[in-house]
Design an enzyme around this catalytic site. Structure first.
Site, short mmCIF file in Angstrom:
data_model
loop_
_atom_site.label_atom_id
_atom_site.label_comp_id
_atom_site.label_asym_id
_atom_site.label_seq_id
_atom_site.Cartn_x
_atom_site.Cartn_y
_atom_site.Cartn_z
N LYS A 13 0.80 -1.22 0.00
CA LYS A 13 0.00 0.00 0.00
C LYS A 13 0.84 1.28 0.00
CE LYS A 13 -2.12 -0.43 3.83
NZ LYS A 13 -1.91 0.63 4.78
N ARG A 88 -9.87 2.72 9.01
CA ARG A 88 -9.62 1.29 9.22
C ARG A 88 -10.71 0.64 10.06
NH1 ARG A 88 -3.52 1.66 8.87
NH2 ARG A 88 -2.73 -0.45 8.78
N ARG A 127 10.47 -9.15 5.18
CA ARG A 127 10.74 -7.73 5.39
C ARG A 127 11.23 -7.48 6.82
NH1 ARG A 127 5.88 -3.53 4.35
NH2 ARG A 127 5.37 -3.82 6.52
N ARG A 133 13.44 -5.67 11.81
CA ARG A 133 12.32 -5.31 12.68
C ARG A 133 12.07 -6.45 13.67
NH1 ARG A 133 7.45 -2.48 9.32
NH2 ARG A 133 8.68 -1.50 7.69
N ARG A 144 -1.86 -8.73 13.20
CA ARG A 144 -2.19 -7.58 12.35
C ARG A 144 -3.14 -8.00 11.23
NH1 ARG A 144 3.29 -5.24 10.47
NH2 ARG A 144 2.00 -3.71 9.38
P1 AMP Z 1 0.52 0.96 8.53
O1 AMP Z 1 1.87 1.51 8.23
O2 AMP Z 1 -0.56 1.63 7.75
O3 AMP Z 1 0.46 -0.52 8.43
O4 AMP Z 1 0.23 1.32 10.07
C1 AMP Z 1 1.08 0.87 11.10
C2 AMP Z 1 0.32 0.80 12.41
O5 AMP Z 1 -0.16 2.10 12.79
C3 AMP Z 1 -0.94 -0.07 12.40
O6 AMP Z 1 -0.64 -1.43 12.58
C4 AMP Z 1 -1.73 0.53 13.56
O7 AMP Z 1 -1.21 0.11 14.82
C5 AMP Z 1 -1.43 2.01 13.42
N1 AMP Z 1 -2.44 2.66 12.55
C6 AMP Z 1 -2.24 3.21 11.32
N2 AMP Z 1 -3.38 3.71 10.83
C7 AMP Z 1 -4.33 3.49 11.75
C8 AMP Z 1 -5.72 3.75 11.83
N3 AMP Z 1 -6.38 4.34 10.82
N4 AMP Z 1 -6.37 3.38 12.96
C9 AMP Z 1 -5.73 2.79 13.98
N5 AMP Z 1 -4.43 2.48 13.96
C10 AMP Z 1 -3.73 2.82 12.87
#
Ligand code: AMP
Length: 191
Positions: A13, A88, A127, A133, A144
């Protein structure tokens, strides 16, 4: 152009969001990136968010919604934006509807990247190893994906009922997926 990009963790994404946003001349707004920047700077928001992120859980809506409200009100987002990773949850959908409605705007499209579940577990594990990580363990990765399936996947049908979904196969090389995305979005914007 105001649109969203959705897809499970590991669907690529973030990479695609940057290219697509550049193509349409709008900022790519990634809630994950904003959280990570706050974690890196040790801000109160970052300290709060980190607890959830490390466990593979979502940061509470109360924190996330306010952050997005502020970000899309910024000058560079007045003519459009690509939201990556927000909304989300169903509550975030309602919140975003309110924000857009207040500003007299509407969403133009919701880009959904579809992927093979087992393939992305492999991709994410690789990754985690390559980028060192240590917190991205298989348990956290599976959590996740579970949270995505429970909380976020239902949003696809909500937006589909509104006629906004543009689904694209997210498996394959980055350029290949990017080509599919542009073709699908161009077909849509020509309608
Ligand atoms: P991402 O890089 O989009 O996968 O986001 C990394 C982490 O940030 C996610 O696993 C969540 O813990 C948090 N996060 C990002 N966007 C949201 C959202 N819209 N609502 C809640 N948590 C979020």
């Amino acid at each position: 152009m105001r649109f969203l990009i959705m897809g499970p963790p590991g669907a690529g994404k973030g990479t695609q969001a940057t290219a697509v946003a550049e193509h349409f001349g709008v900022p790519a707004i990634s809630t994950g990136d904003i959280f990570r920047a706050n974690v890196a700077q040790g801000t109160p928001l970052g300290i709060e968010a980190k607890r959830y992120m490390d466990a593979g859980e979502y940061v509470p809506d109360s924190v996330t919604n306010n952050m997005v409200r502020d970000r899309i009100a910024a000058g560079d987002a007045t003519d459009g934006f690509l939201l990556d990773g927000y909304p989300r949850t169903l509550a975030q959908v309602a919140e975003l509807d309110g924000m857009l409605n207040d500003a007299g705007h509407e969403l133009d499209a919701v880009l959904v990247l579809t992927v093979d579940r087992e393939a992305i577990v492999e991709r994410l594990l690789k990754r985690a190893e390559v980028e060192g990580r240590a917190d991205d363990t298989e348990d956290v990765i599976r959590r996740r994906l579970e949270v995505y399936a429970e909380e976020t996947e239902p949003l696809v049908s909500v937006y589909d009922e509104r006629g906004l979904v543009v689904a694209v196969d997210g498996m394959g090389e980055i350029d290949e997926v990017q080509g599919r995305i542009f073709a699908a979005l161009d077909a849509r914007t020509e309608d």
